[in-house]
Design a protein around this motif. Structure first.
Motif, PDB file in Angstrom:
ATOM      1  N   ALA A 182       0.833  -1.207   0.000  1.00 12.18           N
ATOM      2  CA  ALA A 182       0.000   0.000   0.000  1.00 12.18           C
ATOM      3  C   ALA A 182       0.871   1.261   0.000  1.00 12.18           C
ATOM      4  CB  ALA A 182      -0.926  -0.015   1.216  1.00 12.18           C
ATOM      5  N   LEU A 183       1.941   1.257   0.773  1.00 12.29           N
ATOM      6  CA  LEU A 183       2.846   2.411   0.800  1.00 12.29           C
ATOM      7  C   LEU A 183       3.537   2.586  -0.543  1.00 12.29           C
ATOM      8  CD1 LEU A 183       4.408   1.840   4.336  1.00 12.29           C
ATOM      9  CD2 LEU A 183       3.074   3.843   3.636  1.00 12.29           C
ATOM     10  N   ARG A 184       3.942   1.492  -1.157  1.00 11.23           N
ATOM     11  CA  ARG A 184       4.602   1.584  -2.453  1.00 11.23           C
ATOM     12  C   ARG A 184       3.641   2.116  -3.513  1.00 11.23           C
ATOM     13  NH1 ARG A 184       6.607  -3.927  -4.189  1.00 11.23           N
ATOM     14  NH2 ARG A 184       4.468  -4.136  -4.885  1.00 11.23           N
ATOM     15  N   GLU A 185       2.420   1.633  -3.509  1.00  8.89           N
ATOM     16  CA  GLU A 185       1.436   2.108  -4.487  1.00  8.89           C
ATOM     17  C   GLU A 185       1.148   3.595  -4.290  1.00  8.89           C
ATOM     18  OE1 GLU A 185       0.205   0.481  -7.098  1.00  8.89           O
ATOM     19  OE2 GLU A 185       1.666  -1.051  -6.522  1.00  8.89           O
ATOM     20  N   ASP A 186       1.095   4.024  -3.041  1.00  6.99           N
ATOM     21  CA  ASP A 186       0.853   5.441  -2.762  1.00  6.99           C
ATOM     22  C   ASP A 186       2.007   6.290  -3.284  1.00  6.99           C
ATOM     23  OD1 ASP A 186      -0.577   7.617  -1.610  1.00  6.99           O
ATOM     24  OD2 ASP A 186       0.815   7.598   0.075  1.00  6.99           O
ATOM     25  N   PHE A 187       3.231   5.790  -3.112  1.00  8.97           N
ATOM     26  CA  PHE A 187       4.400   6.501  -3.628  1.00  8.97           C
ATOM     27  C   PHE A 187       4.356   6.584  -5.154  1.00  8.97           C
ATOM     28  CE2 PHE A 187       8.606   6.217  -5.556  1.00  8.97           C
ATOM     29  CZ  PHE A 187       9.249   7.322  -5.021  1.00  8.97           C
ATOM     30  N   LEU A 188       4.053   5.478  -5.813  1.00  6.37           N
ATOM     31  CA  LEU A 188       4.070   5.451  -7.271  1.00  6.37           C
ATOM     32  C   LEU A 188       3.022   6.385  -7.864  1.00  6.37           C
ATOM     33  CD1 LEU A 188       4.569   1.620  -7.961  1.00  6.37           C
ATOM     34  CD2 LEU A 188       6.286   3.430  -7.835  1.00  6.37           C
ATOM     35  N   TYR A 209       8.586   0.588 -15.679  1.00  6.03           N
ATOM     36  CA  TYR A 209       9.187   0.164 -14.423  1.00  6.03           C
ATOM     37  C   TYR A 209      10.024   1.260 -13.763  1.00  6.03           C
ATOM     38  CZ  TYR A 209      11.148  -3.143 -11.068  1.00  6.03           C
ATOM     39  OH  TYR A 209      11.483  -3.801  -9.915  1.00  6.03           O
ATOM     40  N   PHE A 210      10.097   2.413 -14.381  1.00  2.00           N
ATOM     41  CA  PHE A 210      10.971   3.468 -13.876  1.00  2.00           C
ATOM     42  C   PHE A 210      10.626   3.878 -12.439  1.00  2.00           C
ATOM     43  CE2 PHE A 210      11.380   8.047 -13.137  1.00  2.00           C
ATOM     44  CZ  PHE A 210      12.758   8.170 -13.155  1.00  2.00           C
ATOM     45  N   ASP A 211       9.343   4.167 -12.178  1.00  2.00           N
ATOM     46  CA  ASP A 211       8.944   4.623 -10.841  1.00  2.00           C
ATOM     47  C   ASP A 211       9.287   3.583  -9.779  1.00  2.00           C
ATOM     48  OD1 ASP A 211       8.013   6.806 -12.150  1.00  2.00           O
ATOM     49  OD2 ASP A 211       5.879   6.367 -11.894  1.00  2.00           O
ATOM     50  N   ARG A 212       8.995   2.344 -10.073  1.00  2.00           N
ATOM     51  CA  ARG A 212       9.282   1.269  -9.124  1.00  2.00           C
ATOM     52  C   ARG A 212      10.800   1.132  -8.915  1.00  2.00           C
ATOM     53  NH1 ARG A 212       8.163  -4.033  -7.560  1.00  2.00           N
ATOM     54  NH2 ARG A 212       9.992  -4.549  -6.290  1.00  2.00           N
ATOM     55  N   TRP A 213      11.544   1.316  -9.954  1.00  2.00           N
ATOM     56  CA  TRP A 213      13.011   1.243  -9.891  1.00  2.00           C
ATOM     57  C   TRP A 213      13.546   2.294  -8.924  1.00  2.00           C
ATOM     58  CZ3 TRP A 213      16.825   3.473 -13.907  1.00  2.00           C
ATOM     59  CH2 TRP A 213      18.080   2.829 -13.825  1.00  2.00           C
ATOM     60  N   MET A 214      13.046   3.518  -9.049  1.00  2.00           N
ATOM     61  CA  MET A 214      13.475   4.587  -8.160  1.00  2.00           C
ATOM     62  C   MET A 214      13.029   4.329  -6.715  1.00  2.00           C
ATOM     63  SD  MET A 214      15.299   6.709  -9.888  1.00  2.00           S
ATOM     64  CE  MET A 214      15.941   5.294 -10.796  1.00  2.00           C
ATOM     65  N   PHE A 215      11.846   3.784  -6.561  1.00  2.00           N
ATOM     66  CA  PHE A 215      11.349   3.455  -5.221  1.00  2.00           C
ATOM     67  C   PHE A 215      12.291   2.473  -4.535  1.00  2.00           C
ATOM     68  CE2 PHE A 215       8.916   0.552  -2.496  1.00  2.00           C
ATOM     69  CZ  PHE A 215       8.349   1.449  -1.591  1.00  2.00           C
ATOM     70  N   ASP A 216      12.718   1.455  -5.264  1.00  2.00           N
ATOM     71  CA  ASP A 216      13.622   0.460  -4.688  1.00  2.00           C
ATOM     72  C   ASP A 216      14.939   1.102  -4.239  1.00  2.00           C
ATOM     73  OD1 ASP A 216      11.704  -1.398  -5.183  1.00  2.00           O
ATOM     74  OD2 ASP A 216      12.766  -2.433  -6.791  1.00  2.00           O
ATOM     75  N   PHE A 217      15.457   1.987  -5.054  1.00  2.00           N
ATOM     76  CA  PHE A 217      16.701   2.663  -4.679  1.00  2.00           C
ATOM     77  C   PHE A 217      16.515   3.487  -3.404  1.00  2.00           C
ATOM     78  CE2 PHE A 217      18.297   2.302  -9.212  1.00  2.00           C
ATOM     79  CZ  PHE A 217      19.391   1.524  -8.882  1.00  2.00           C
ATOM     80  N   LEU A 218      15.398   4.178  -3.306  1.00  2.00           N
ATOM     81  CA  LEU A 218      15.154   5.031  -2.142  1.00  2.00           C
ATOM     82  C   LEU A 218      14.950   4.199  -0.870  1.00  2.00           C
ATOM     83  CD1 LEU A 218      12.814   7.689  -3.794  1.00  2.00           C
ATOM     84  CD2 LEU A 218      15.165   8.040  -2.975  1.00  2.00           C
ATOM     85  N   VAL A 219      14.297   3.066  -0.998  1.00  2.00           N
ATOM     86  CA  VAL A 219      14.117   2.193   0.168  1.00  2.00           C
ATOM     87  C   VAL A 219      15.469   1.659   0.641  1.00  2.00           C
ATOM     88  CG1 VAL A 219      13.143  -0.001   0.948  1.00  2.00           C
ATOM     89  CG2 VAL A 219      11.739   1.561  -0.385  1.00  2.00           C
ATOM     90  N   ARG A 220      16.306   1.265  -0.317  1.00  2.00           N
ATOM     91  CA  ARG A 220      17.646   0.788   0.041  1.00  2.00           C
ATOM     92  C   ARG A 220      18.442   1.900   0.717  1.00  2.00           C
ATOM     93  NH1 ARG A 220      20.575  -2.537  -4.674  1.00  2.00           N
ATOM     94  NH2 ARG A 220      22.147  -2.514  -3.003  1.00  2.00           N
ATOM     95  N   LEU A 221      18.241   3.119   0.264  1.00  2.00           N
ATOM     96  CA  LEU A 221      18.925   4.259   0.878  1.00  2.00           C
ATOM     97  C   LEU A 221      18.555   4.368   2.356  1.00  2.00           C
ATOM     98  CD1 LEU A 221      20.653   6.887   0.359  1.00  2.00           C
ATOM     99  CD2 LEU A 221      18.459   8.056   0.030  1.00  2.00           C
ATOM    100  N   GLU A 222      17.288   4.117   2.684  1.00  2.00           N
ATOM    101  CA  GLU A 222      16.827   4.194   4.070  1.00  2.00           C
ATOM    102  C   GLU A 222      17.313   3.020   4.906  1.00  2.00           C
ATOM    103  OE1 GLU A 222      15.257   6.665   5.453  1.00  2.00           O
ATOM    104  OE2 GLU A 222      15.101   7.805   3.594  1.00  2.00           O
ATOM    105  N   VAL A 317       8.391   6.232   1.575  1.00  2.00           N
ATOM    106  CA  VAL A 317       9.611   5.422   1.514  1.00  2.00           C
ATOM    107  C   VAL A 317      10.130   5.130   2.918  1.00  2.00           C
ATOM    108  CG1 VAL A 317      12.008   5.390   0.778  1.00  2.00           C
ATOM    109  CG2 VAL A 317      10.238   6.203  -0.781  1.00  2.00           C
ATOM    110  N   VAL A 318      10.143   6.153   3.778  1.00  2.00           N
ATOM    111  CA  VAL A 318      10.615   5.966   5.152  1.00  2.00           C
ATOM    112  C   VAL A 318       9.755   4.937   5.870  1.00  2.00           C
ATOM    113  CG1 VAL A 318      10.952   7.083   7.384  1.00  2.00           C
ATOM    114  CG2 VAL A 318      11.582   8.285   5.284  1.00  2.00           C
ATOM    115  N   LYS A 319       8.438   5.039   5.716  1.00  2.00           N
ATOM    116  CA  LYS A 319       7.538   4.084   6.357  1.00  2.00           C
ATOM    117  C   LYS A 319       7.716   2.684   5.771  1.00  2.00           C
ATOM    118  CE  LYS A 319       3.906   7.366   7.675  1.00  2.00           C
ATOM    119  NZ  LYS A 319       2.483   7.758   7.484  1.00  2.00           N
TER     120      LYS A 319
END
Length: 362
Positions: A182-188, A209-222, A317-319
């Motif tokens: 749900a958090l990922r979908e809200d981000f996208l 897949y671009f948005d999801r790709w960036m989301f993954d990078f940001l989650v890894r950053l956290e 992303v933080v959540k």
């Protein structure tokens, strides 16, 4: 033990009766000597009453022993039934865990041999689902229980009646996965850091897949201490260089994919050539643009990462990263519980299977 105690009590009662018989024999002789036949009658009645009482006591004691033996037998049979049911449930526990004996798995790519879900750097990984096709975990239904146990009635019995802590942990992991999605979908839905660039010959824009790709990078950053935005830029470049390029001549499109590892790649940007730039159906003309489009994509992606750094952090992303951390602990707890139940000699709790096998003590 009860049987030997019963024999001793019977011998004790017989000894009492013999002693009483001798006493009354002496009393009878004396009564006959002093009182005649009247004295004997009184003695006879007294002896009959005592003997009757003794027989009642002996019968009661024998009945008590038999009832105790029956209770012991019923308890033993019920204990054996519970033990057998425990072994049936233990088979499910071992299959669910996958490697309770910590043996080296047959699959060299599987370093754990476990049948439980996992948390990756930026996503959940489902328990084995029986499909060997290369796909992303999110493209299949997430499950905490492996496919071998889907719909298994004994596993359902285990969770409902014998292992409530396993059931609660399973449900917690499922809920955490739903929260993460749900958090990922809200981000996208709200993410708008992509860049559209127009050149003389083509338009460069983000792919599916671009948005999801960036989301993954940001989650890894956290979640990863060693990850920073410079690291993201380096990984973006590496994945693009290792990725593949796909051409669709009829649509005049060039698709740039990122290599995500494990033999997986997804399109993250595309270039659509203007009409007249290439002839329809001519792939070779498209190939002439491949190097230029790839370089232009890398330049655009650097700007995208700059935007991410400016707008960092993103609340979703933080959540989402916190959810993954919590899920990782919950999955560790699930494995510990499975190992604990594998080592338990007897599982507590009642169920219809034990009820059907139960021997009554009545």
């Amino acid at each position: 033990m009860l049987e030997s105690d019963g024999r001793r009590d019977q011998l004790r009662i017989l000894l009492y009766l013999l002693t009483a018989g001798l006493v009354f024999l002496v009393l009878g002789v004396g009564a006959h000597h002093y009182f005649g036949s009247t004295g004997l009658t009184v003695v006879d009645l007294t002896v009959s009453a005592i003997l009757t009482a003794a027989l009642v006591i002996l019968y009661f004691r024998q009945t008590t022993i038999l009832e105790s033996q029956h209770d012991l037998l019923a308890q033993e049979l019920n204990r054996e039934a519970r033990q057998q049911h425990t072994e049936t449930l233990r088979e499910r526990v071992r299959l669910w865990h996958g490697n309770p004996d910590r043996e080296q798995p047959d699959d060299p790519l599987d370093h754990s041999g476990l049948n439980i879900p996992a948390v990756n750097r930026a996503s959940f990984e489902s328990a084995p689902n029986g499909s060997y096709a290369v796909s992303f975990p999110e493209e299949i239904s997430f499950q905490v229980i492996p496919y071998q146990l889907d719909g298994d009635r004994y596993l359902e019995d285990l969770l409902q009646n014998h292992a409530p802590d396993l059931r609660e942990t399973k449900e917690e992991i499922e809920q955490l996965q739903e929260d993460f999605v749900a958090l990922r979908e809200d981000f996208l839905k709200s993410f708008d850091a992509d860049i559209v660039r127009e050149t003389e010959d083509y338009t460069l824009e983000s792919a599916g897949y671009f948005d999801r790709w960036m989301f993954d990078f940001l989650v890894r950053l956290e979640r990863e201490d060693e990850m920073d935005f410079e690291g993201i830029r380096e990984r973006v470049r590496t994945q693009i260089e290792r990725g593949n390029t796909r051409f669709e001549s009829d649509d005049h499109q060039i698709w740039i994919s990122a290599d995500l590892g494990g033999g997986r790649s997804m399109a993250v940007y595309s270039a659509t050539l203007d009409e007249g730039a290439v002839e329809e159906g001519d792939v070779e003309e498209l190939r002439e643009y491949e190097s230029e489009v790839e370089d232009e994509t890398l330049d655009v992606l650097n700007e995208v990462v700059d935007r991410l750094e400016t707008n960092h952090p993103y609340e979703q992303v933080v959540k989402a990263a916190d959810v993954l951390d919590t899920a990782e602990s919950a999955i560790d707890e699930l494995e510990k519980l499975l190992l604990e139940y594998d080592g338990r000699p007897i599982y507590p709790g009642d169920c219809k299977y034990l009820e059907e096998a139960r021997i009554s003590s009545n």
